[in-house]
Design a protein around this motif. Structure first.
Motif, mmCIF file in Angstrom:
data_model
loop_
_atom_site.group_PDB
_atom_site.id
_atom_site.type_symbol
_atom_site.label_atom_id
_atom_site.label_comp_id
_atom_site.label_asym_id
_atom_site.label_seq_id
_atom_site.Cartn_x
_atom_site.Cartn_y
_atom_site.Cartn_z
ATOM 1 N N LYS A 79 0.873 -1.172 0.000
ATOM 2 C CA LYS A 79 0.000 0.000 0.000
ATOM 3 C C LYS A 79 0.911 1.223 0.000
ATOM 4 C CE LYS A 79 -3.709 -0.340 2.466
ATOM 5 N NZ LYS A 79 -4.882 -0.293 1.626
ATOM 6 N N LEU A 80 0.778 2.073 -1.009
ATOM 7 C CA LEU A 80 1.586 3.282 -1.128
ATOM 8 C C LEU A 80 0.994 4.358 -0.234
ATOM 9 C CD1 LEU A 80 3.882 4.810 -2.580
ATOM 10 C CD2 LEU A 80 2.235 5.382 -4.360
ATOM 11 N N LYS A 81 1.811 4.887 0.681
ATOM 12 C CA LYS A 81 1.374 5.941 1.601
ATOM 13 C C LYS A 81 1.767 7.281 1.010
ATOM 14 C CE LYS A 81 0.468 5.166 5.488
ATOM 15 N NZ LYS A 81 -0.852 5.235 6.099
ATOM 16 N N SER A 82 0.821 8.210 0.998
ATOM 17 C CA SER A 82 1.110 9.547 0.483
ATOM 18 C C SER A 82 0.393 10.578 1.332
ATOM 19 C CB SER A 82 0.666 9.659 -0.979
ATOM 20 O OG SER A 82 0.803 10.984 -1.427
ATOM 21 N N GLU A 83 1.096 11.659 1.645
ATOM 22 C CA GLU A 83 0.458 12.719 2.433
ATOM 23 C C GLU A 83 -0.382 13.630 1.562
ATOM 24 O OE1 GLU A 83 3.917 15.899 3.003
ATOM 25 O OE2 GLU A 83 4.495 13.883 3.629
ATOM 26 N N PHE A 84 -0.256 13.500 0.225
ATOM 27 C CA PHE A 84 -0.970 14.383 -0.687
ATOM 28 C C PHE A 84 -2.216 13.760 -1.294
ATOM 29 C CE2 PHE A 84 3.598 15.409 -0.969
ATOM 30 C CZ PHE A 84 3.557 16.650 -0.345
ATOM 31 N N SER A 85 -2.383 12.439 -1.184
ATOM 32 C CA SER A 85 -3.547 11.777 -1.786
ATOM 33 C C SER A 85 -3.900 10.546 -0.980
ATOM 34 C CB SER A 85 -3.241 11.394 -3.239
ATOM 35 O OG SER A 85 -2.235 10.420 -3.275
ATOM 36 N N ASP A 86 -4.995 9.903 -1.381
ATOM 37 C CA ASP A 86 -5.404 8.661 -0.718
ATOM 38 C C ASP A 86 -4.356 7.574 -0.938
ATOM 39 O OD1 ASP A 86 -7.754 9.901 0.009
ATOM 40 O OD2 ASP A 86 -8.863 9.146 -1.732
ATOM 41 N N ASP A 87 -4.308 6.640 0.013
ATOM 42 C CA ASP A 87 -3.409 5.497 -0.141
ATOM 43 C C ASP A 87 -3.822 4.685 -1.372
ATOM 44 O OD1 ASP A 87 -2.342 6.385 2.202
ATOM 45 O OD2 ASP A 87 -3.208 4.805 3.438
ATOM 46 N N LYS A 88 -2.830 4.165 -2.092
ATOM 47 C CA LYS A 88 -3.096 3.363 -3.285
ATOM 48 C C LYS A 88 -2.478 1.975 -3.107
ATOM 49 C CE LYS A 88 -3.290 7.275 -6.467
ATOM 50 N NZ LYS A 88 -4.235 7.915 -5.655
ATOM 51 N N ASP A 89 -3.229 0.949 -3.499
ATOM 52 C CA ASP A 89 -2.730 -0.418 -3.438
ATOM 53 C C ASP A 89 -1.934 -0.722 -4.698
ATOM 54 O OD1 ASP A 89 -4.065 -0.665 -1.069
ATOM 55 O OD2 ASP A 89 -5.706 -1.870 -1.881
ATOM 56 N N LEU A 90 -0.717 -1.197 -4.512
ATOM 57 C CA LEU A 90 0.139 -1.625 -5.614
ATOM 58 C C LEU A 90 0.064 -3.146 -5.642
ATOM 59 C CD1 LEU A 90 3.179 0.672 -4.782
ATOM 60 C CD2 LEU A 90 1.231 1.184 -6.218
ATOM 61 N N LYS A 91 -0.848 -3.698 -6.434
ATOM 62 C CA LYS A 91 -1.139 -5.131 -6.402
ATOM 63 C C LYS A 91 -0.412 -5.877 -7.506
ATOM 64 C CE LYS A 91 -5.771 -4.367 -4.599
ATOM 65 N NZ LYS A 91 -7.205 -4.458 -4.884
ATOM 66 N N LEU A 92 0.230 -6.984 -7.109
ATOM 67 C CA LEU A 92 0.897 -7.888 -8.037
ATOM 68 C C LEU A 92 0.386 -9.299 -7.782
ATOM 69 C CD1 LEU A 92 4.522 -6.599 -7.438
ATOM 70 C CD2 LEU A 92 3.126 -6.144 -9.446
ATOM 71 N N SER A 93 0.175 -10.049 -8.827
ATOM 72 C CA SER A 93 -0.206 -11.459 -8.691
ATOM 73 C C SER A 93 0.829 -12.309 -9.413
ATOM 74 C CB SER A 93 -1.584 -11.711 -9.296
ATOM 75 O OG SER A 93 -2.560 -10.954 -8.616
ATOM 76 N N TYR A 94 1.254 -13.381 -8.737
ATOM 77 C CA TYR A 94 2.303 -14.254 -9.273
ATOM 78 C C TYR A 94 1.837 -15.706 -9.285
ATOM 79 C CZ TYR A 94 5.680 -10.466 -8.482
ATOM 80 O OH TYR A 94 6.356 -9.271 -8.502
ATOM 81 N N ILE A 95 2.381 -16.468 -10.211
ATOM 82 C CA ILE A 95 2.368 -17.920 -10.130
ATOM 83 C C ILE A 95 3.710 -18.257 -9.481
ATOM 84 C CG2 ILE A 95 2.250 -20.103 -11.364
ATOM 85 C CD1 ILE A 95 -0.317 -18.360 -11.537
ATOM 86 N N SER A 96 3.672 -18.629 -8.214
ATOM 87 C CA SER A 96 4.885 -18.858 -7.432
ATOM 88 C C SER A 96 5.204 -20.342 -7.356
ATOM 89 C CB SER A 96 4.715 -18.314 -6.017
ATOM 90 O OG SER A 96 4.530 -16.920 -6.060
ATOM 91 N N VAL A 97 6.488 -20.658 -7.494
ATOM 92 C CA VAL A 97 6.946 -22.047 -7.433
ATOM 93 C C VAL A 97 8.092 -22.144 -6.415
ATOM 94 C CG1 VAL A 97 7.803 -24.025 -8.741
ATOM 95 C CG2 VAL A 97 6.311 -22.346 -9.857
ATOM 96 N N PRO A 98 7.749 -22.370 -5.134
ATOM 97 C CA PRO A 98 8.808 -22.642 -4.160
ATOM 98 C C PRO A 98 9.202 -24.116 -4.199
ATOM 99 C CG PRO A 98 6.697 -22.393 -3.052
ATOM 100 C CD PRO A 98 6.452 -22.179 -4.510
ATOM 101 N N ILE A 99 10.492 -24.384 -4.013
ATOM 102 C CA ILE A 99 11.008 -25.749 -3.886
ATOM 103 C C ILE A 99 11.775 -25.783 -2.576
ATOM 104 C CG2 ILE A 99 12.472 -27.544 -4.877
ATOM 105 C CD1 ILE A 99 11.995 -26.207 -7.617
ATOM 106 N N VAL A 100 11.225 -26.492 -1.598
ATOM 107 C CA VAL A 100 11.812 -26.476 -0.259
ATOM 108 C C VAL A 100 12.288 -27.864 0.151
ATOM 109 C CG1 VAL A 100 10.480 -24.483 0.533
ATOM 110 C CG2 VAL A 100 9.569 -26.772 0.890
ATOM 111 N N VAL A 101 13.351 -27.853 0.941
ATOM 112 C CA VAL A 101 13.785 -29.050 1.640
ATOM 113 C C VAL A 101 13.141 -28.976 3.014
ATOM 114 C CG1 VAL A 101 15.745 -30.288 2.613
ATOM 115 C CG2 VAL A 101 15.943 -29.193 0.376
ATOM 116 N N LYS A 102 12.506 -30.055 3.415
ATOM 117 C CA LYS A 102 11.694 -30.063 4.637
ATOM 118 C C LYS A 102 12.230 -31.117 5.601
ATOM 119 C CE LYS A 102 6.747 -29.615 5.140
ATOM 120 N NZ LYS A 102 5.472 -29.896 4.510
#
Length: 191
Positions: A79-102
């Motif tokens: 969420k971008l904070k600004s003292e001059f305007s309303d807060d704006k959401d900077l939204k990103l969507s990903y196809i995420s591929v984690p590979i973990v050792v468990k």
């Protein structure tokens, strides 16, 4: 006769290997909440809630160690904070591929770590710029802890630290080499 005997040995060996392999291979589902933000940015942001959901493929190396790959749709950003305007959401969507050792203890507690690569699925920065804002690839590291019951149901918490820059726009007035970071809480079920 020798050929028949050799064929029988090959079939038995292959059958026991493939059965052993498939006994160690598991599939599952996972979903949960995200709380993401940018770090290393020289403008004010605050965290943005989101979600993730997808599939799991796990391979048991032995009783305690496994390798797990996930295919998740994950919403991130800040969420971008600004003292001059309303807060704006900077939204990103990903196809995420984690590979973990468990590493899983005998009583169900587990620890995990590994790399993660995200492929940009969509971005919503239109209030700020009409150009494409984000890089197509987001890569970093994940680490987490959780608990898995013997029936396959589990809960986990994970932290993602991005190592690549989010923005592909270069500016002389604003530092644009900032990265994603995110906390996740998940419910999962491994069959």
């Amino acid at each position: 006769m020798k050929n028949l005997f050799l064929l029988c040995i090959v079939l038995v060996t292959t059958s026991s290997f493939s059965q052993s392999f498939f006994d160690r291979l598991h599939f599952g589902l996972k979903a949960g909440g995200n709380y993401s933000d940018f770090y290393n940015a020289d403008f004010d942001t605050e965290g943005l809630p989101g979600f993730h959901a997808g599939a799991i493929i796990a391979f048991d190396i032995n009783k305690n160690w496994s390798v797990q790959e996930e295919f998740l749709y994950s919403t991130q950003g800040a969420k971008l904070k600004s003292e001059f305007s309303d807060d704006k959401d900077l939204k990103l969507s990903y196809i995420s591929v984690p590979i973990v050792v468990k590493y899983k203890t005998d009583f169900g507690l587990y620890f995990e770590a590994g790399p993660q690569v995200g492929i940009l699925a969509s971005e919503d920065f239109k209030e700020i710029t009409n150009d494409d804002f984000a890089e197509k690839i987001d890569a970093g590291m994940v680490g987490g802890i959780g608990y898995q019951f013997s029936n396959g149901l589990g809960i986990g918490a994970r932290y993602y630290m991005g190592l690549t820059d989010v923005s592909k726009i270069k500016s002389t007035t604003v530092k644009t080499d900032f990265q994603n970071h995110m906390s996740q809480v998940s419910l999962f079920y491994i069959f």
